[in-house]
Design a protein around this motif. Sequence first.
Motif, PDB file in Angstrom:
ATOM      1  N   ILE A   1     -15.344  -3.223  31.626  1.00 34.84           N
ATOM      2  CA  ILE A   1     -14.619  -2.159  32.323  1.00 34.84           C
ATOM      3  C   ILE A   1     -14.907  -0.825  31.691  1.00 34.84           C
ATOM      4  CG2 ILE A   1     -12.368  -1.306  33.054  1.00 34.84           C
ATOM      5  CD1 ILE A   1     -13.235  -3.915  34.405  1.00 34.84           C
ATOM      6  N   ARG A   2     -15.373   0.097  32.498  1.00 32.90           N
ATOM      7  CA  ARG A   2     -15.705   1.428  31.997  1.00 32.90           C
ATOM      8  C   ARG A   2     -14.448   2.286  31.921  1.00 32.90           C
ATOM      9  NH1 ARG A   2     -20.691   2.129  36.340  1.00 32.90           N
ATOM     10  NH2 ARG A   2     -21.524   0.026  36.033  1.00 32.90           N
TER      11      ARG A   2
ATOM     12  N   THR B   1      -1.374 -20.351  24.573  1.00 29.66           N
ATOM     13  CA  THR B   1      -0.147 -19.994  25.277  1.00 29.66           C
ATOM     14  C   THR B   1      -0.196 -18.536  25.720  1.00 29.66           C
ATOM     15  OG1 THR B   1       1.122 -21.604  24.035  1.00 29.66           O
ATOM     16  CG2 THR B   1       2.358 -19.870  25.140  1.00 29.66           C
ATOM     17  N   LYS B   2      -0.702 -17.657  24.852  1.00 34.51           N
ATOM     18  CA  LYS B   2      -0.881 -16.251  25.207  1.00 34.51           C
ATOM     19  C   LYS B   2      -2.365 -15.926  25.054  1.00 34.51           C
ATOM     20  CE  LYS B   2      -0.081 -12.622  22.647  1.00 34.51           C
ATOM     21  NZ  LYS B   2       0.540 -11.581  21.795  1.00 34.51           N
ATOM     22  N   ARG B   3      -3.134 -16.186  26.103  1.00 35.13           N
ATOM     23  CA  ARG B   3      -4.591 -15.996  26.040  1.00 35.13           C
ATOM     24  C   ARG B   3      -4.904 -14.542  26.320  1.00 35.13           C
ATOM     25  NH1 ARG B   3      -8.662 -16.479  23.952  1.00 35.13           N
ATOM     26  NH2 ARG B   3     -10.352 -17.943  24.337  1.00 35.13           N
ATOM     27  N   ASP B   4      -5.471 -13.861  25.328  1.00 32.76           N
ATOM     28  CA  ASP B   4      -5.745 -12.431  25.423  1.00 32.76           C
ATOM     29  C   ASP B   4      -7.241 -12.209  25.665  1.00 32.76           C
ATOM     30  OD1 ASP B   4      -6.188  -9.665  24.914  1.00 32.76           O
ATOM     31  OD2 ASP B   4      -4.412  -9.598  23.628  1.00 32.76           O
ATOM     32  N   PHE B   5      -7.563 -11.547  26.785  1.00 31.64           N
ATOM     33  CA  PHE B   5      -8.957 -11.291  27.146  1.00 31.64           C
ATOM     34  C   PHE B   5      -9.311  -9.802  27.046  1.00 31.64           C
ATOM     35  CE2 PHE B   5      -8.232 -15.428  29.077  1.00 31.64           C
ATOM     36  CZ  PHE B   5      -9.418 -16.091  28.790  1.00 31.64           C
ATOM     37  N   SER B   6      -8.671  -9.109  26.101  1.00 29.51           N
ATOM     38  CA  SER B   6      -8.951  -7.676  25.926  1.00 29.51           C
ATOM     39  C   SER B   6     -10.426  -7.421  25.657  1.00 29.51           C
ATOM     40  CB  SER B   6      -8.123  -7.116  24.765  1.00 29.51           C
ATOM     41  OG  SER B   6      -6.745  -7.162  25.037  1.00 29.51           O
ATOM     42  N   ASP B   7     -11.063  -8.307  24.864  1.00 29.76           N
ATOM     43  CA  ASP B   7     -12.457  -8.096  24.514  1.00 29.76           C
ATOM     44  C   ASP B   7     -13.370  -8.214  25.733  1.00 29.76           C
ATOM     45  OD1 ASP B   7     -11.787 -10.851  24.589  1.00 29.76           O
ATOM     46  OD2 ASP B   7     -13.584 -11.367  23.444  1.00 29.76           O
ATOM     47  N   VAL B   8     -13.030  -9.122  26.658  1.00 23.64           N
ATOM     48  CA  VAL B   8     -13.842  -9.283  27.866  1.00 23.64           C
ATOM     49  C   VAL B   8     -13.708  -8.047  28.758  1.00 23.64           C
ATOM     50  CG1 VAL B   8     -14.275 -10.688  29.921  1.00 23.64           C
ATOM     51  CG2 VAL B   8     -13.598 -11.783  27.785  1.00 23.64           C
ATOM     52  N   PHE B   9     -12.469  -7.584  28.969  1.00 21.55           N
ATOM     53  CA  PHE B   9     -12.267  -6.385  29.780  1.00 21.55           C
ATOM     54  C   PHE B   9     -12.954  -5.189  29.130  1.00 21.55           C
ATOM     55  CE2 PHE B   9      -8.780  -8.876  31.602  1.00 21.55           C
ATOM     56  CZ  PHE B   9      -8.854  -8.496  32.931  1.00 21.55           C
TER      57      PHE B   9
ATOM     58  N   PHE C   1      -4.814  -6.061  36.878  1.00 23.89           N
ATOM     59  CA  PHE C   1      -5.480  -6.956  35.948  1.00 23.89           C
ATOM     60  C   PHE C   1      -5.186  -6.500  34.528  1.00 23.89           C
ATOM     61  CE2 PHE C   1      -7.795  -7.026  39.929  1.00 23.89           C
ATOM     62  CZ  PHE C   1      -8.088  -8.371  40.129  1.00 23.89           C
ATOM     63  N   THR C   2      -4.409  -7.285  33.792  1.00 25.80           N
ATOM     64  CA  THR C   2      -4.108  -6.964  32.406  1.00 25.80           C
ATOM     65  C   THR C   2      -4.906  -7.884  31.492  1.00 25.80           C
ATOM     66  OG1 THR C   2      -2.292  -8.518  31.904  1.00 25.80           O
ATOM     67  CG2 THR C   2      -1.743  -6.559  33.231  1.00 25.80           C
ATOM     68  N   ASN C   3      -4.767  -7.700  30.202  1.00 24.56           N
ATOM     69  CA  ASN C   3      -5.455  -8.567  29.246  1.00 24.56           C
ATOM     70  C   ASN C   3      -4.870  -9.973  29.206  1.00 24.56           C
ATOM     71  OD1 ASN C   3      -3.231  -7.024  28.187  1.00 24.56           O
ATOM     72  ND2 ASN C   3      -3.710  -7.774  26.145  1.00 24.56           N
ATOM     73  N   LEU C   4      -3.663 -10.171  29.779  1.00 17.29           N
ATOM     74  CA  LEU C   4      -2.994 -11.470  29.743  1.00 17.29           C
ATOM     75  C   LEU C   4      -2.851 -12.143  31.102  1.00 17.29           C
ATOM     76  CD1 LEU C   4      -0.024 -10.635  27.310  1.00 17.29           C
ATOM     77  CD2 LEU C   4      -2.313 -11.483  26.727  1.00 17.29           C
TER      78      LEU C   4
END
Length: 202
Positions: free
Chosen positions: A200-201, A188-196, A54-57
């Motif tokens: 995620i600990r 087009t490049k949806r980044d979910f870094s903030d959600v992870f 599971f990556t940020n993208l």
Amino acid sequence: MFRAMASEALGLSEIGSIIQPQDFNKVDADDYLFHEDGEKIFFLIKSKKDEYCFTNLALIHVDGLTATSSKRSIKRYEYASEMISGVTLETAGTIDMDIELKFNIGANSFLINVRKDFIEQLKDIYKTLISISKRQHTDSICRENALKTLNAIASMYKISSVASGDAIKTQFNDILTNLNSTMLVSYTKRDFSDVFGKYIRS
């Protein structure tokens, strides 16, 4: 060799473990990340056959045919184009060896078995997937509303009619072009870094 075959026969090769961040660079999936685009691993489940990265993208699935084969199929599911749905977590019973994480991404269904001692970490990815699904749904509504607004403006000014002035047509086309550009940049490049990062600990 015989131990791997026995694991395959008993279904033990399907039970995964959660890989710690310090070992992300040791897994196969790391070779298929778009590091150039800022992609990074946030959560990884590995069994003898498969890796679920599971990556940020995107979700990267390193799909193994059997536990005894070195052949792998690399499959990528972008969050920008593949909606996540049907996320469920089934905890283990008294004699169960594993817990189950189930979800759909696009038209693809996943059932991932993980050792039951990883329950706390699996709760984190469960909450992350639920949150991504909610945001994807919200984004979809926003896009639909934006398009409806443009259609309403077009109808109001009768953009398609011959009587409409060139200035109005030009203005509308500019609005449509800007909206399309914004959508491409945003989705087009949806980044979910903030959600992870929220769930995620480290």
